[in-house]
Design an enzyme around this catalytic site. Structure first.
Site, PDB file in Angstrom:
ATOM      1  N   GLU A   1       0.849  -1.187   0.000  1.00 22.37           N
ATOM      2  CA  GLU A   1       0.000   0.000   0.000  1.00 22.37           C
ATOM      3  C   GLU A   1       0.882   1.233   0.000  1.00 22.37           C
ATOM      4  OE1 GLU A   1      -2.178   3.402   1.772  1.00 22.37           O
ATOM      5  OE2 GLU A   1      -0.325   2.466   2.412  1.00 22.37           O
TER       6      GLU A   1
ATOM      7  N   CYS B   1      -4.721  -3.582   1.863  1.00 20.34           N
ATOM      8  CA  CYS B   1      -4.040  -4.649   2.622  1.00 20.34           C
ATOM      9  C   CYS B   1      -4.240  -6.026   2.001  1.00 20.34           C
ATOM     10  CB  CYS B   1      -4.549  -4.671   4.063  1.00 20.34           C
ATOM     11  SG  CYS B   1      -4.536  -3.055   4.830  1.00 20.34           S
TER      12      CYS B   1
ATOM     13  N   HIS C   1      -6.463 -10.878   8.740  1.00 19.88           N
ATOM     14  CA  HIS C   1      -5.809  -9.577   8.582  1.00 19.88           C
ATOM     15  C   HIS C   1      -6.030  -8.840   9.904  1.00 19.88           C
ATOM     16  CE1 HIS C   1      -4.679  -5.623   7.456  1.00 19.88           C
ATOM     17  NE2 HIS C   1      -5.922  -5.153   7.510  1.00 19.88           N
TER      18      HIS C   1
HETATM   19  N1  CAA Z   1     -10.284  -0.218  28.623  1.00 18.75           N
HETATM   20  C1  CAA Z   1     -10.649  -1.215  27.782  1.00 18.75           C
HETATM   21  N2  CAA Z   1     -11.234  -0.969  26.585  1.00 18.75           N
HETATM   22  C2  CAA Z   1     -11.453   0.296  26.227  1.00 18.75           C
HETATM   23  C3  CAA Z   1     -11.109   1.389  27.071  1.00 18.75           C
HETATM   24  C4  CAA Z   1     -10.510   1.096  28.330  1.00 18.75           C
HETATM   25  N3  CAA Z   1     -10.150   2.042  29.179  1.00 18.75           N
HETATM   26  N4  CAA Z   1     -11.462   2.535  26.454  1.00 18.75           N
HETATM   27  C5  CAA Z   1     -11.996   2.180  25.242  1.00 18.75           C
HETATM   28  N5  CAA Z   1     -11.992   0.839  25.126  1.00 18.75           N
HETATM   29  C6  CAA Z   1     -12.441   0.039  23.983  1.00 18.75           C
HETATM   30  C7  CAA Z   1     -13.705   0.549  23.320  1.00 18.75           C
HETATM   31  O1  CAA Z   1     -14.872   0.103  24.003  1.00 18.75           O
HETATM   32  C8  CAA Z   1     -13.555  -0.049  21.932  1.00 18.75           C
HETATM   33  O2  CAA Z   1     -13.886  -1.420  21.980  1.00 18.75           O
HETATM   34  P1  CAA Z   1     -15.110  -1.979  21.101  1.00 18.75           P
HETATM   35  O3  CAA Z   1     -14.819  -1.608  19.668  1.00 18.75           O
HETATM   36  O4  CAA Z   1     -15.054  -3.447  21.323  1.00 18.75           O
HETATM   37  O5  CAA Z   1     -16.317  -1.304  21.621  1.00 18.75           O
HETATM   38  C9  CAA Z   1     -12.044   0.004  21.688  1.00 18.75           C
HETATM   39  O6  CAA Z   1     -11.440   0.153  22.973  1.00 18.75           O
HETATM   40  C10 CAA Z   1     -11.583   1.166  20.813  1.00 18.75           C
HETATM   41  O7  CAA Z   1     -12.082   2.325  21.374  1.00 18.75           O
HETATM   42  P2  CAA Z   1     -12.780   3.432  20.467  1.00 18.75           P
HETATM   43  O8  CAA Z   1     -13.840   2.783  19.638  1.00 18.75           O
HETATM   44  O9  CAA Z   1     -13.159   4.596  21.291  1.00 18.75           O
HETATM   45  O10 CAA Z   1     -11.509   3.776  19.562  1.00 18.75           O
HETATM   46  P3  CAA Z   1     -11.258   4.976  18.601  1.00 18.75           P
HETATM   47  O11 CAA Z   1     -12.489   5.616  18.131  1.00 18.75           O
HETATM   48  O12 CAA Z   1     -10.274   5.857  19.279  1.00 18.75           O
HETATM   49  O13 CAA Z   1     -10.540   4.270  17.332  1.00 18.75           O
HETATM   50  C11 CAA Z   1     -10.386   2.806  15.471  1.00 18.75           C
HETATM   51  C12 CAA Z   1     -10.602   2.919  16.989  1.00 18.75           C
HETATM   52  C13 CAA Z   1     -11.621   3.340  14.744  1.00 18.75           C
HETATM   53  C14 CAA Z   1     -10.168   1.343  15.115  1.00 18.75           C
HETATM   54  C15 CAA Z   1      -9.140   3.645  15.061  1.00 18.75           C
HETATM   55  O14 CAA Z   1      -8.009   3.159  15.715  1.00 18.75           O
HETATM   56  C16 CAA Z   1      -8.889   3.663  13.570  1.00 18.75           C
HETATM   57  O15 CAA Z   1      -9.473   4.455  12.817  1.00 18.75           O
HETATM   58  N6  CAA Z   1      -7.945   2.790  13.057  1.00 18.75           N
HETATM   59  C17 CAA Z   1      -7.599   2.730  11.635  1.00 18.75           C
HETATM   60  C18 CAA Z   1      -8.650   2.036  10.809  1.00 18.75           C
HETATM   61  C19 CAA Z   1      -8.633   0.544  10.976  1.00 18.75           C
HETATM   62  O16 CAA Z   1      -7.685  -0.086  11.399  1.00 18.75           O
HETATM   63  N7  CAA Z   1      -9.766  -0.103  10.591  1.00 18.75           N
HETATM   64  C20 CAA Z   1      -9.865  -1.537  10.664  1.00 18.75           C
HETATM   65  C21 CAA Z   1     -10.681  -2.094   9.533  1.00 18.75           C
HETATM   66  S1  CAA Z   1     -10.009  -1.502   7.974  1.00 18.75           S
HETATM   67  C22 CAA Z   1      -8.699  -2.537   7.655  1.00 18.75           C
HETATM   68  O17 CAA Z   1      -8.555  -3.582   8.233  1.00 18.75           O
HETATM   69  C23 CAA Z   1      -7.714  -2.115   6.613  1.00 18.75           C
HETATM   70  C24 CAA Z   1      -6.522  -1.564   7.315  1.00 18.75           C
HETATM   71  O18 CAA Z   1      -5.601  -2.303   7.639  1.00 18.75           O
HETATM   72  C25 CAA Z   1      -6.517  -0.155   7.625  1.00 18.75           C
END
Ligand code: CAA
Length: 389
Positions: free
Chosen positions: A82, A114, A236
């Protein structure tokens, strides 16, 4: 009739020597580190220094695998990424030169977020099936780099996985059924003018699950194995929790209790390396091969996903010789030798030299591995072999 077995004869990964502890990001933002450790299932992410790119990582992954027989029989290099470094020239050509592969060879770069390493694997297997004396060098190499101070920042990482695809392989044979799914969605993409992707994070996690679900059902429609017949699942893993959620779904469909045991050993490396885009699924496979001694003659399920999006669900049969062929000691040495970055060094590495406006640039040395990116001269990327490697 004797059917020829085709698959992975060798597999090994390379990771940069530097990493960030997610606790550092949590401390910067006043976030509870448990959000990363438990919420995302991640502990650390690998960071590529300025003198490392997809070419050096790919060559560093492939070099320890190749012997004289490979050099003689490899006539195709496929580099899945990528993190392209050029709009026209394939990164595979630089890798071909650095590895001193034979000139009677094709070299090409594959792109689909990916997912493209899985396309490469299927293409390589078909090619070797038609030409059983040939071998294909397939490399997945990526640097996952999101904007600082965004939710995606915690899901960065970097790695390259190299594989030799051959007839009568010694690691795993690729099984025939394979379920694919494609849909035009905007969950994660990187226009040509951007160095970091645009990502709709929450949406991307939903699309991932939906795509893997369709690919799984397509696999089954072709008479694939059932849930219980797999000894191990590899996904993945943009972050480990994503794979766990996909696995939960498969368990639900199969009306069994969530069975994390079939996933645990394939997430160990990814937890401390982070997202490596095209390499991620194959890093997960390396993790399973290195952490389980009982996989001989078992089936492993693989779920590939690339945003945009394409998914594929397929299977491999692990061969008894994987125990002597796996690169466990080498992999664990790479992990043991890593250096933790402090916050200032992380930011400095993150910014990397941006080359858009620059025709000449010299890059300092941080990378002690065999292949190194030294800079740009007259708009041409320069690579060298570290004399002390
Ligand atoms: N203790 C334990 N867990 C906690 C916590 C705490 N203190 N605080 C939050 N959490 C949990 C939340 O409940 C959540 O879990 P669930 O999804 O099971 O509910 C998890 O931690 C993440 O918290 P948020 O949802 O608040 O996280 P965020 O909004 O800050 O971001 C994300 C998460 C959207 C994945 C972000 O990291 C992101 O955009 N990542 C890039 C995109 C990505 O990887 N997408 C994956 C699919 S796409 C793909 O696979 C292609 C690729 O490689 C990019």
């Amino acid at each position: 009739m004797h059917t020829l077995s085709i698959g992975i004869d060798k597999i090994g990964f390379y990771i940069p020597q530097y990493y960030v502890e997610l606790g550092l990001i949590a401390a910067r933002d006043g976030t509870n580190p448990s959000k990363y450790h438990r919420g995302l299932g991640q502990e650390r992410f690998a960071v590529a220094p300025p003198d490392e790119d997809i070419v050096t990582m790919a060559a560093n992954a492939a070099y320890p695998l190749l012997d004289a027989t490979d050099l003689q029989h490899i006539d195709t290099v496929l580099l899945a990424t990528e993190t392209g470094i050029d709009q026209s020239k394939a990164a595979a050509i630089y890798v071909h030169r650095l590895l001193a592969l034979r000139a009677n060879c094709r070299a090409v770069e594959l792109k689909q977020a990916c997912y493209s390493a899985t396309a490469g694997l299927q293409l390589a297997a078909s090619y070797v099936r038609a030409n059983p004396t040939r071998r294909v060098l397939l490399i997945a190499s990526d640097i996952s780099r999101y904007d600082l101070h965004t939710p995606a920042e915690a899901t960065q990482g970097a790695a390259a996985v190299a594989m030799v695809i051959a007839a009568n392989p010694r690691i795993a044979t690729l099984d025939a059924p394979s379920g694919c799914y494609t849909a035009d969605v905007m969950d994660f993409w990187r226009p040509n003018y951007r160095h970091t992707p645009l990502v709709d994070g929450k949406y991307s996690t939903e699309v991932y699950l939906e795509a893997v679900k369709h690919a799984y059902h397509a696999y089954h429609a072709q008479g694939g194995l059932n849930y219980a017949q797999f000894a191990q699942y590899c996904y993945h893993l943009p972050f480990n929790k994503m794979g766990q959620k996909a696995h939960e779904y498969l368990c639900k469909v199969n009306q069994i209790d969530n069975d994390i045991k079939k996933l645990e050993e394939s997430m160990r490396y990814n937890r401390i390396i982070g997202n490596s885009y095209t390499a991620s699924l194959y890093l997960s496979l390396c993790s399973a091969l290195d952490h389980r001694d009982d996989l001989a003659n078992t089936s492993v399920a693989l779920a590939s996903y690339g945003s945009g999006c394409v998914a594929e669900f397929f299977a491999m049969t692990i061969l008894p010789s994987y125990l002597s062929q796996r690169q466990k000691a080498h992999h664990q040495a790479l992990i043991a030798q890593r250096i933790a970055l402090d916050y200032a060094s992380y930011e400095q590495f993150w910014h990397r030299p941006e080359l858009t406006q620059t025709d000449t640039l010299s890059v300092g040395q941080y990378n002690r591995s065999r292949y190194r990116f030294t800079g740009v001269f007259n708009h041409q990327r320069q690579y060298c072999i570290n004399p002390d490697s």
